[in-house]
Write a protein that holds these residues in place. Sequence first.
Motif, PDB file in Angstrom:
ATOM      1  N   ALA A 296       3.870  -3.100  10.861  1.00  0.00           N
ATOM      2  CA  ALA A 296       3.154  -1.954  10.230  1.00  0.00           C
ATOM      3  C   ALA A 296       3.957  -1.767   9.036  1.00  0.00           C
ATOM      4  CB  ALA A 296       3.105  -0.908  10.988  1.00  0.00           C
ATOM      5  N   TYR A 297       3.426  -1.568   7.877  1.00  0.00           N
ATOM      6  CA  TYR A 297       3.913  -1.255   6.634  1.00  0.00           C
ATOM      7  C   TYR A 297       4.331   0.175   6.282  1.00  0.00           C
ATOM      8  CZ  TYR A 297      -0.849   0.379   5.556  1.00  0.00           C
ATOM      9  OH  TYR A 297      -2.127   0.893   5.454  1.00  0.00           O
ATOM     10  N   ASN A 298       5.363   0.322   5.465  1.00  0.00           N
ATOM     11  CA  ASN A 298       5.916   1.678   4.897  1.00  0.00           C
ATOM     12  C   ASN A 298       4.804   2.053   3.653  1.00  0.00           C
ATOM     13  OD1 ASN A 298       6.734   3.605   3.705  1.00  0.00           O
ATOM     14  ND2 ASN A 298       8.826   3.126   3.586  1.00  0.00           N
ATOM     15  N   PRO A 299       3.794   3.109   3.930  1.00  0.00           N
ATOM     16  CA  PRO A 299       2.892   3.373   2.990  1.00  0.00           C
ATOM     17  C   PRO A 299       3.482   3.634   1.396  1.00  0.00           C
ATOM     18  CG  PRO A 299       3.052   5.115   4.432  1.00  0.00           C
ATOM     19  CD  PRO A 299       3.907   3.886   5.095  1.00  0.00           C
ATOM     20  N   ASN A 300       4.817   3.956   1.422  1.00  0.00           N
ATOM     21  CA  ASN A 300       5.440   4.275   0.160  1.00  0.00           C
ATOM     22  C   ASN A 300       5.689   3.077  -0.856  1.00  0.00           C
ATOM     23  OD1 ASN A 300       5.268   6.986   0.819  1.00  0.00           O
ATOM     24  ND2 ASN A 300       7.499   7.138   1.163  1.00  0.00           N
ATOM     25  N   GLU A 301       5.495   1.804  -0.076  1.00  0.00           N
ATOM     26  CA  GLU A 301       6.062   0.403  -0.889  1.00  0.00           C
ATOM     27  C   GLU A 301       4.884  -0.026  -1.531  1.00  0.00           C
ATOM     28  OE1 GLU A 301       9.920  -0.355   1.705  1.00  0.00           O
ATOM     29  OE2 GLU A 301       8.266  -1.600   2.335  1.00  0.00           O
TER      30      GLU A 301
ATOM     31  N   SER B  11       1.413  20.444  -9.723  1.00  0.00           N
ATOM     32  CA  SER B  11       0.612  19.288  -9.776  1.00  0.00           C
ATOM     33  C   SER B  11       0.732  18.244 -10.826  1.00  0.00           C
ATOM     34  CB  SER B  11      -0.808  19.990 -10.060  1.00  0.00           C
ATOM     35  OG  SER B  11      -0.789  20.506 -11.179  1.00  0.00           O
ATOM     36  N   HIS B  12      -0.047  17.255 -10.633  1.00  0.00           N
ATOM     37  CA  HIS B  12       0.085  16.235 -11.461  1.00  0.00           C
ATOM     38  C   HIS B  12      -1.231  15.508 -11.763  1.00  0.00           C
ATOM     39  CE1 HIS B  12      -0.242  13.188  -8.191  1.00  0.00           C
ATOM     40  NE2 HIS B  12       0.641  13.790  -7.647  1.00  0.00           N
ATOM     41  N   ASP B  13      -1.124  14.494 -12.801  1.00  0.00           N
ATOM     42  CA  ASP B  13      -2.489  14.204 -13.060  1.00  0.00           C
ATOM     43  C   ASP B  13      -2.797  12.592 -12.588  1.00  0.00           C
ATOM     44  OD1 ASP B  13      -0.631  12.436 -14.376  1.00  0.00           O
ATOM     45  OD2 ASP B  13      -1.603  12.931 -16.488  1.00  0.00           O
ATOM     46  N   GLY B  14      -2.156  12.250 -11.485  1.00  0.00           N
ATOM     47  CA  GLY B  14      -2.210  11.162 -10.721  1.00  0.00           C
ATOM     48  C   GLY B  14      -1.883   9.804 -11.378  1.00  0.00           C
ATOM     49  N   ASP B  15      -1.027   9.920 -12.566  1.00  0.00           N
ATOM     50  CA  ASP B  15      -0.479   8.886 -13.085  1.00  0.00           C
ATOM     51  C   ASP B  15       0.302   7.815 -12.214  1.00  0.00           C
ATOM     52  OD1 ASP B  15       0.502   7.858 -16.123  1.00  0.00           O
ATOM     53  OD2 ASP B  15       1.997   7.417 -14.592  1.00  0.00           O
ATOM     54  N   GLU B  16      -0.192   6.596 -12.380  1.00  0.00           N
ATOM     55  CA  GLU B  16       0.092   5.549 -11.481  1.00  0.00           C
ATOM     56  C   GLU B  16       1.673   5.376 -11.549  1.00  0.00           C
ATOM     57  OE1 GLU B  16      -2.135   2.084 -11.704  1.00  0.00           O
ATOM     58  OE2 GLU B  16      -3.859   2.837 -11.175  1.00  0.00           O
ATOM     59  N   ASN B  17       2.005   5.069 -12.865  1.00  0.00           N
ATOM     60  CA  ASN B  17       3.550   4.951 -12.873  1.00  0.00           C
ATOM     61  C   ASN B  17       4.584   5.990 -12.308  1.00  0.00           C
ATOM     62  OD1 ASN B  17       3.211   2.229 -14.282  1.00  0.00           O
ATOM     63  ND2 ASN B  17       2.664   3.359 -16.014  1.00  0.00           N
ATOM     64  N   LEU B  18       4.168   7.472 -12.529  1.00  0.00           N
ATOM     65  CA  LEU B  18       4.788   8.586 -12.112  1.00  0.00           C
ATOM     66  C   LEU B  18       4.872   8.367 -10.719  1.00  0.00           C
ATOM     67  CD1 LEU B  18       6.480  11.000 -12.260  1.00  0.00           C
ATOM     68  CD2 LEU B  18       4.225  12.333 -12.911  1.00  0.00           C
ATOM     69  N   THR B  19       3.703   7.887  -9.991  1.00  0.00           N
ATOM     70  CA  THR B  19       3.491   8.287  -8.326  1.00  0.00           C
ATOM     71  C   THR B  19       4.373   6.997  -8.136  1.00  0.00           C
ATOM     72  OG1 THR B  19       1.324   8.998  -8.523  1.00  0.00           O
ATOM     73  CG2 THR B  19       1.891   7.525  -6.651  1.00  0.00           C
ATOM     74  N   ARG B  20       4.339   5.706  -8.388  1.00  0.00           N
ATOM     75  CA  ARG B  20       5.251   4.881  -8.113  1.00  0.00           C
ATOM     76  C   ARG B  20       6.572   5.000  -8.249  1.00  0.00           C
ATOM     77  NH1 ARG B  20       7.158   0.480 -11.399  1.00  0.00           N
ATOM     78  NH2 ARG B  20       5.572   1.497 -13.034  1.00  0.00           N
ATOM     79  N   HIS B  21       7.054   5.558  -9.161  1.00  0.00           N
ATOM     80  CA  HIS B  21       8.484   6.015  -9.251  1.00  0.00           C
ATOM     81  C   HIS B  21       8.923   7.169  -8.429  1.00  0.00           C
ATOM     82  CE1 HIS B  21       9.898   4.160 -13.253  1.00  0.00           C
ATOM     83  NE2 HIS B  21       8.764   3.454 -12.923  1.00  0.00           N
ATOM     84  N   VAL B  22       8.035   8.012  -7.884  1.00  0.00           N
ATOM     85  CA  VAL B  22       8.236   9.141  -7.201  1.00  0.00           C
ATOM     86  C   VAL B  22       8.592   8.568  -5.669  1.00  0.00           C
ATOM     87  CG1 VAL B  22       7.348  11.085  -6.013  1.00  0.00           C
ATOM     88  CG2 VAL B  22       7.451  11.054  -8.677  1.00  0.00           C
ATOM     89  N   LEU B  23       7.344   7.466  -5.447  1.00  0.00           N
ATOM     90  CA  LEU B  23       7.632   7.262  -4.168  1.00  0.00           C
ATOM     91  C   LEU B  23       8.398   6.095  -3.772  1.00  0.00           C
ATOM     92  CD1 LEU B  23       3.805   6.877  -3.079  1.00  0.00           C
ATOM     93  CD2 LEU B  23       5.251   8.909  -2.842  1.00  0.00           C
ATOM     94  N   ASN B  24       9.055   5.402  -4.882  1.00  0.00           N
ATOM     95  CA  ASN B  24      10.106   4.679  -4.921  1.00  0.00           C
ATOM     96  C   ASN B  24      11.610   5.212  -4.662  1.00  0.00           C
ATOM     97  OD1 ASN B  24       8.912   2.450  -5.548  1.00  0.00           O
ATOM     98  ND2 ASN B  24       9.284   2.321  -7.635  1.00  0.00           N
ATOM     99  N   ALA B  25      11.700   6.527  -4.922  1.00  0.00           N
ATOM    100  CA  ALA B  25      12.823   7.053  -4.550  1.00  0.00           C
ATOM    101  C   ALA B  25      13.462   7.268  -3.234  1.00  0.00           C
ATOM    102  CB  ALA B  25      13.052   8.484  -5.409  1.00  0.00           C
TER     103      ALA B  25
END
Length: 464
Positions: free
Chosen positions: A163-168, A396-410
């Motif tokens: 089972a995977y980590n959904p943040n990755e 809130s945020h506009d769903g930017d993929e890069n911002l989401t990726r960096h936030v979930l990487n932290a």
Amino acid sequence: MGLLSRHAAARKGLGLSKTPLLAALAIVEFIGPCRFSHWDAFGLPVAKPVPLPTVQIGATALDQTDQTMEMIRGMLSESPAEKEYGLDIGKAIIQFKSGKPGTIRPKATAGRTSEGNRPSFCLMDECHHWVGSNGGPDFFQTLKRNIEKTTSAGSRWVSTTNAYNPNEDSVAQQIHESEMVRQGYWLYDCIEGDIEAGELRDEEKVKAALVEAYGDATWADIPGLTRTILFDRTTPDSTYLRFFFNAIAESSDGWMSKSEWEACQDDDDPIMPGDQIALGFDGSIRGDSTGICGVRLRDGKLFVLHLQENPRDPRQPDWEVDVLAVEAAVQKAFSIYRVEWMYCDPPYWQEAIGRWSIEHNDRGQDYVYEFWTNKPTRMVQAIERFRTAVTVQDLSHDGDENLTRHVLNAVTREVPQGLLITKDSPRSKRKIDLAVCAVLAFEARADAIADGRLKTRRRRVVGF
């Protein structure tokens, strides 16, 4: 539907013999009759061997293929098949002694070197480890393209995973969430234990869920696993859920859950020119990313203005941030929006920040300030305010993929002052710089509002 499915994925718990299964499949695909030939007189299908069996074992690093290759070698060595088929069982490659075309060989993430291969069968093991930082998703796409070229001839792939980590955003997650799986075109084999994180102290529920997850795996030590889960507190609950109950769960040290962050996405009311905003800047020269995030003062909506990331391309060993592009992004932000406050992390950029402060000083009113992220007390407080705002959806945020990726990487790191955010390891390629920019921007917004700037209407003197 099974007849239409040439691709399959198996998500199973730890110790459910995924690797032996892959090894057996590899051998069958290499020497066994495994392609449809014709129907016999009784209406039953008759199989034939692959004319050119090219079996690849994909992994993010060659040493990760060792276990599968060892299992294949162990099954073939001194078996009747070794002599009957005249196999040369080498450590790195298995082939025919006669020189007949056909191999079983490992294949690691090498991007362009894998493009154009024509495998007849591809094994992809432990796909929850195939993440962006090790090139896993790109490698998966390359292998998949190679298979798809000859799918009509019977080429196929099989993946296995825990089972995977959904943040990755791993390959395991991409396969599971694929429309091909949802529509039934790719077979997906998975049994989860029915249990929640809050029930891991309940012995009966733990035992029942383990029995469910392990199914007919009679070799599994259910009593031993139950004791471990109940009394071993050195392992995070999310790890137990993923590896023993086969349930998708986020790592406990992740700063932000995907569901929490997605709940804050707002596609309405976009940021417009002239909006009052605050900015957060985190800069580097060559190692980490350099970015600028903005947040609207009136409602706390985040957006990305600029991002530069090291491409990690061997052909660009001397890559550096384009300083002029950063300068242009800052100037553009001040010209398009009404920037009321900007916080900047100073290392490497003190001269530029000082110049921005002078250039954007309006009749003695400052708008650009330093914010040292390496000072834990202040940074801990800013991170906590940001985290709380996400929890109660005050931003809130506009769903930017890069911002989401960096936030979930932290991930979080505890210091005496509280919790900081950091990369999952010092050399990790999973960047978090936009997350830092967002924290700084949100803190700048709070200070701008406290300073009364939300109501400020700056005037421009026009001469005639």
